[in-house]
Design a protein around this motif. Structure first.
Motif, mmCIF file in Angstrom:
data_model
loop_
_atom_site.group_PDB
_atom_site.id
_atom_site.type_symbol
_atom_site.label_atom_id
_atom_site.label_comp_id
_atom_site.label_asym_id
_atom_site.label_seq_id
_atom_site.Cartn_x
_atom_site.Cartn_y
_atom_site.Cartn_z
ATOM 1 N N GLU A 182 1.171 -1.194 0.442
ATOM 2 C CA GLU A 182 0.096 0.250 -0.300
ATOM 3 C C GLU A 182 0.856 1.167 -0.084
ATOM 4 O O GLU A 182 0.820 2.282 -1.021
ATOM 5 N N VAL A 183 1.758 0.788 1.118
ATOM 6 C CA VAL A 183 2.754 2.603 0.914
ATOM 7 C C VAL A 183 3.409 2.648 -0.335
ATOM 8 O O VAL A 183 3.610 3.866 -0.756
ATOM 9 N N ASP A 225 1.109 3.989 -3.301
ATOM 10 C CA ASP A 225 0.547 5.602 -3.165
ATOM 11 C C ASP A 225 1.926 5.853 -3.300
ATOM 12 O O ASP A 225 1.722 7.825 -4.310
ATOM 13 N N GLU A 226 3.317 6.101 -3.118
ATOM 14 C CA GLU A 226 4.312 6.307 -3.425
ATOM 15 C C GLU A 226 4.420 6.641 -5.083
ATOM 16 O O GLU A 226 4.324 6.824 -5.598
ATOM 17 N N LYS A 238 2.511 6.682 -7.394
ATOM 18 C CA LYS A 238 1.265 7.335 -7.600
ATOM 19 C C LYS A 238 1.711 8.681 -7.949
ATOM 20 O O LYS A 238 1.002 9.509 -9.074
ATOM 21 N N LYS A 239 2.550 9.192 -7.702
ATOM 22 C CA LYS A 239 3.503 10.213 -7.133
ATOM 23 C C LYS A 239 4.076 10.979 -8.430
ATOM 24 O O LYS A 239 4.439 11.307 -8.654
ATOM 25 N N HIS A 298 7.759 9.001 4.320
ATOM 26 C CA HIS A 298 6.528 8.587 2.508
ATOM 27 C C HIS A 298 5.616 9.467 3.135
ATOM 28 O O HIS A 298 5.246 9.054 4.587
ATOM 29 N N PRO A 325 1.540 11.811 1.850
ATOM 30 C CA PRO A 325 0.961 11.803 0.769
ATOM 31 C C PRO A 325 1.230 14.135 0.572
ATOM 32 O O PRO A 325 1.482 14.263 -0.396
#
Length: 181
Positions: free
Chosen positions: A13-14, A17-18, A20-21, A91, A93
């Protein structure tokens, strides 16, 4: 086994999410290279960190620090001291992996600015909205107060109406404005 599966799920998940940046992603996190910062089994530090967080940052970001120092730039105190975690996380958002919105980070240390923001009847818009980076470099430069540009140029880069009035042939210019202060 259940703990291992939960940890694996969290790691994915981490990492997702990363990723996606895109270009703003922190490379080791986006690659899933957890072991570049974390010990897989045990560590003397929280979050299984293999080294102190600031030593970990310098592993990859040493060139930036050395380049700015060699250029004679004035370094922002946390950056100069290698205290990256005063402002950043590894890490998360937030933009540039900041711990929180810029104002709250800056105002933790800049007490005078915090008092000015709490008081007064008039505030500069970037200051009031917590966009400190609009005028100040967060890491280093050679200008007073780590300004992004020379004072006159910086102010007039946003205040276009004032720039036009000052350029008029018969404009009366206060010496502080003319001198760029």
């Amino acid at each position: 086994e259940r703990h291992r599966l939960a940890a694996e799920q969290q790691r994915h998940e981490v990492q997702a999410d990363e990723q996606k940046k895109g270009a703003r992603a922190h490379p080791p996190v986006a690659r899933g290279a957890c072991a570049s910062c974390h010990a897989p089994h045990a560590a003397d530090r929280p979050a299984l960190l293999a080294k102190g967080p600031d030593d970990l940052c310098v592993q990859c970001h040493r060139q930036k620090l050395e380049k700015l120092a060699a250029a004679g730039a004035k370094l922002h105190n946390p950056f100069a001291g290698g205290d990256c975690t005063a402002c950043h996380r590894s890490h998360g958002p937030q933009r540039a992996l900041l711990k929180a919105d810029d104002a709250s980070i800056c105002l933790e240390c800049h007490v005078g600015a915090r008092k000015a923001r709490a008081g007064g009847k008039s505030h500069h818009a970037p200051f009031q909205t917590g966009r400190c980076w609009s005028c100040h470099e967060p890491h280093a430069n050679a200008r007073k107060s780590l300004l992004t540009k020379e004072p006159k140029e910086l102010c007039l880069s946003c205040h276009d109406g004032l720039r036009k009035r000052l350029a008029e042939p018969k404009a009366v210019v206060h010496s502080a404005v003319g001198d760029g202060e």
